[in-house]
Design a protein around this motif. Sequence first.
Motif, PDB file in Angstrom:
ATOM      1  N   ARG A 207       0.797  -1.229   0.000  1.00 37.23           N
ATOM      2  CA  ARG A 207       0.000   0.000   0.000  1.00 37.23           C
ATOM      3  C   ARG A 207       0.825   1.273   0.000  1.00 37.23           C
TER       4      ARG A 207
ATOM      5  N   SER B 140     -20.855   4.272  10.156  1.00 40.79           N
ATOM      6  CA  SER B 140     -20.714   3.070  10.960  1.00 40.79           C
ATOM      7  C   SER B 140     -19.263   2.927  11.347  1.00 40.79           C
ATOM      8  N   ASP B 141     -19.100   2.211  12.383  1.00 42.60           N
ATOM      9  CA  ASP B 141     -17.738   2.081  12.870  1.00 42.60           C
ATOM     10  C   ASP B 141     -17.162   0.778  12.387  1.00 42.60           C
ATOM     11  N   SER B 142     -16.012   0.881  11.890  1.00 43.23           N
ATOM     12  CA  SER B 142     -15.321  -0.345  11.516  1.00 43.23           C
ATOM     13  C   SER B 142     -13.851  -0.054  11.547  1.00 43.23           C
ATOM     14  N   GLU B 143     -13.142  -1.084  11.258  1.00 45.40           N
ATOM     15  CA  GLU B 143     -11.710  -0.955  11.394  1.00 45.40           C
ATOM     16  C   GLU B 143     -11.073  -1.140  10.029  1.00 45.40           C
ATOM     17  N   GLY B 144      -9.896  -0.633   9.868  1.00 45.15           N
ATOM     18  CA  GLY B 144      -9.156  -0.952   8.654  1.00 45.15           C
ATOM     19  C   GLY B 144      -8.205  -2.069   9.023  1.00 45.15           C
ATOM     20  N   GLU B 145      -8.506  -3.250   8.579  1.00 41.99           N
ATOM     21  CA  GLU B 145      -7.639  -4.357   8.959  1.00 41.99           C
ATOM     22  C   GLU B 145      -6.390  -4.275   8.106  1.00 41.99           C
TER      23      GLU B 145
ATOM     24  N   PRO C 141     -20.371  -5.891  16.442  1.00 42.27           N
ATOM     25  CA  PRO C 141     -20.541  -4.449  16.200  1.00 42.27           C
ATOM     26  C   PRO C 141     -20.249  -4.000  14.767  1.00 42.27           C
ATOM     27  N   HIS C 142     -19.717  -4.852  13.939  1.00 40.22           N
ATOM     28  CA  HIS C 142     -19.472  -4.454  12.551  1.00 40.22           C
ATOM     29  C   HIS C 142     -20.299  -5.243  11.549  1.00 40.22           C
TER      30      HIS C 142
ATOM     31  N   CYS D   7     -19.180  -4.378   7.743  1.00 43.41           N
ATOM     32  CA  CYS D   7     -18.465  -3.120   7.604  1.00 43.41           C
ATOM     33  C   CYS D   7     -16.992  -3.384   7.899  1.00 43.41           C
ATOM     34  N   ALA D   8     -16.246  -3.682   6.868  1.00 41.35           N
ATOM     35  CA  ALA D   8     -14.809  -3.920   7.033  1.00 41.35           C
ATOM     36  C   ALA D   8     -14.099  -3.245   5.874  1.00 41.35           C
ATOM     37  N   SER D   9     -13.067  -2.501   6.206  1.00 39.63           N
ATOM     38  CA  SER D   9     -12.434  -1.684   5.170  1.00 39.63           C
ATOM     39  C   SER D   9     -11.845  -2.518   4.037  1.00 39.63           C
ATOM     40  N   ILE D  10     -11.379  -3.733   4.353  1.00 42.61           N
ATOM     41  CA  ILE D  10     -10.751  -4.505   3.269  1.00 42.61           C
ATOM     42  C   ILE D  10     -11.765  -4.927   2.215  1.00 42.61           C
TER      43      ILE D  10
ATOM     44  N   ALA E  79     -10.164  -0.416   1.225  1.00 43.11           N
ATOM     45  CA  ALA E  79      -8.831  -0.973   1.472  1.00 43.11           C
ATOM     46  C   ALA E  79      -8.639  -2.337   0.830  1.00 43.11           C
TER      47      ALA E  79
ATOM     48  N   SER F 173     -10.774 -13.427  12.280  1.00 42.59           N
ATOM     49  CA  SER F 173     -10.071 -12.727  13.355  1.00 42.59           C
ATOM     50  C   SER F 173     -10.900 -11.552  13.857  1.00 42.59           C
ATOM     51  N   MET F 174     -11.712 -10.973  12.966  1.00 45.48           N
ATOM     52  CA  MET F 174     -12.597  -9.891  13.404  1.00 45.48           C
ATOM     53  C   MET F 174     -13.588 -10.415  14.440  1.00 45.48           C
TER      54      MET F 174
ATOM     55  N   LEU G 250     -18.126   4.303   6.560  1.00 45.19           N
ATOM     56  CA  LEU G 250     -17.021   5.110   7.079  1.00 45.19           C
ATOM     57  C   LEU G 250     -16.299   4.264   8.116  1.00 45.19           C
ATOM     58  N   TYR G 251     -15.017   4.091   7.894  1.00 41.65           N
ATOM     59  CA  TYR G 251     -14.274   3.214   8.801  1.00 41.65           C
ATOM     60  C   TYR G 251     -13.583   4.087   9.850  1.00 41.65           C
ATOM     61  N   ASP G 252     -14.041   3.988  11.075  1.00 41.31           N
ATOM     62  CA  ASP G 252     -13.444   4.883  12.067  1.00 41.31           C
ATOM     63  C   ASP G 252     -12.951   4.153  13.308  1.00 41.31           C
ATOM     64  N   ASP G 253     -12.990   2.843  13.280  1.00 36.50           N
ATOM     65  CA  ASP G 253     -12.550   2.111  14.458  1.00 36.50           C
ATOM     66  C   ASP G 253     -11.361   1.237  14.065  1.00 36.50           C
ATOM     67  N   ASP G 254     -10.202   1.657  14.527  1.00 36.91           N
ATOM     68  CA  ASP G 254      -9.006   0.904  14.137  1.00 36.91           C
ATOM     69  C   ASP G 254      -8.570  -0.083  15.204  1.00 36.91           C
TER      70      ASP G 254
ATOM     71  N   VAL H  86      -9.879  -2.990  16.128  1.00 34.85           N
ATOM     72  CA  VAL H  86     -10.017  -4.433  15.944  1.00 34.85           C
ATOM     73  C   VAL H  86      -9.016  -4.948  14.926  1.00 34.85           C
TER      74      VAL H  86
END
Lengths: 436, 152
Positions: A72, A427-432, B83-84, B92-95, B99, B115-116, B146-150, B152
Amino acid sequence: MIMANVHDAEGVPDPTDFPKSIKGLRALDESLRCSICLEIFDAPMSLPCGHSFCSLCIRENILTRKECARCRKQADDFHLTKNAQLEEAALNWKIARPAVLDLITQLENAKAEAERYRARLEKGKGKASPTSDAEERDSSSRPAKRRRTSADSGDDVQSTSTAHLVAEEEEDEEEDDPHADYIPSSDVEEQSIQEDGVVVCPINNKHKTHISHINAHIDSACTAHIYRPGHRPTKHAPASTAKMKPSAKSAWNSVFQSNSRTSSRDSSSKGKSSRSPSTTSTNERLPKVSYSVQKDKKIRDLLQEHGLSLNGTREQQIARHQHYVTLYNANLDRPPAQCKSTDELRRELRKWEDSLSVKKVEITDPKAYLRKNNDHFKAQVNALNERRRLEKKAANEGNKVVHIEASEMDESPHAKDNGTEQDDIVSDSEGEREIC
Amino acid sequence: MASISSRRLSKELKELNTECPAGIKLVEASNFDKWILGIEVLGDSLYKGESFLLKFTFDPGYPISAPAVQFVVDSEHEAPLHPHVYSNGHICASILGDAWSPVLSVSAVCITLQSMLASCKKKERPEGNDRYVRFAPENPKKTKFLYDDDTV
């Protein structure tokens, strides 16, 4: 085993063609493949971060995301540099791969044959007297032992005449390393050192001893297992060894020969291109176009310039031209011998467009189709009814209005409780990100 | 020659058939448009003993464009309480969105989702689940998350 469209899944070579038992071969195959298309590299290009991909793959990826697909790191197509070394490795591997696979099958067949043979021996073993330890040290049994090792260096098949004698030993020795006979290089080396397994003791440089006894010889302070030339083993080339070895040899030969052939061809073609730059000067890269500022006519002109179809909407025309530019520029990264003609590129472009067009679902039996999708239809009807009910309810409440516009739903669904206020779904999510 | 996407998918399929990662199971892959995979979370987690189905939908641009991935929600299967993960199965996962990278694969996505789930600390639906589910498009790729929780 689940197979998607058997005709497609068959004959697509991939790293799992190599058995795991051979250390590194599967990984080697993997590392000579582009991580985007999983094919062996075609015109590999490197990015400043050190990762390489097929020219076409990374160019297409950069059209969507300006980053390295692996790490990336920011990347653009002007960062791409040709990776000539990797290209050569990939080209040679493409040639060597089938030969190596062929060798593996041969070795596996030989091993299976040896297994079958051993099974037969076990059956007949009852009659044979088992060799004792003392007998083994006796010089009379040594020839058998030696023969055993010569077979070891080639394959496991024994000649029938000594089979009963060595049956017991063989059983012990074969457990040693089940993969030893998989590694062809070892037997080549062994052969070059010793024909019949006799080596000079590395301690005193004087005594000769059999290679399988070298440890015992050293342990005994160079007194035991001294090789006496009078007891030369009678050469018993097992039938299957004679059968297998030449083909294995020729397979290796084909690996090395084809290697040298490509490298010479490569170098000659390279030399040629450097001598006559005039032929390559016509192969200039196509510039990128900022389509959004171009008029429709200009885009049509661009397509016409390359003999491309003018069909479709403006968006389709742009996509067509953009993909052609990518194909064209990626083609220039190939070695001259593998460059495709513009006709071929246009054919590839058509194939790409065909793959994009949505496949029409043909309904041959409407009743069956209805039955099959009944649940889905029902669910949709229910959802619509529910939505209508909610709308009515909201309307009855008077002051709050709910908008439902299908076209807008994607990006900005209206919040029911806020009435007219629009807000994107947050929504909340993570960037894995650790995945890269 | 088959197209790039189907060639790549057939390679992935071959690999899944030879060695599936632990806790992941190929359930259905009869074409190169849609695959169903079963996943369960191994080891100690809030989802011990539960198993879920994932639906992968591929478009011709795969692997340059991300596959559409969601949990199967029908009479027999439910989306995990996470929660996602929305109750309609959308994740809701950025990949799976911004990403995504073409070097990722079906099994990589499954492992990430495993793993999530494994790292989940509280079983709950995402905020605004009901509102989202009511208006969500059928294809999760059409949703802008919108991905705002890093964490996990």
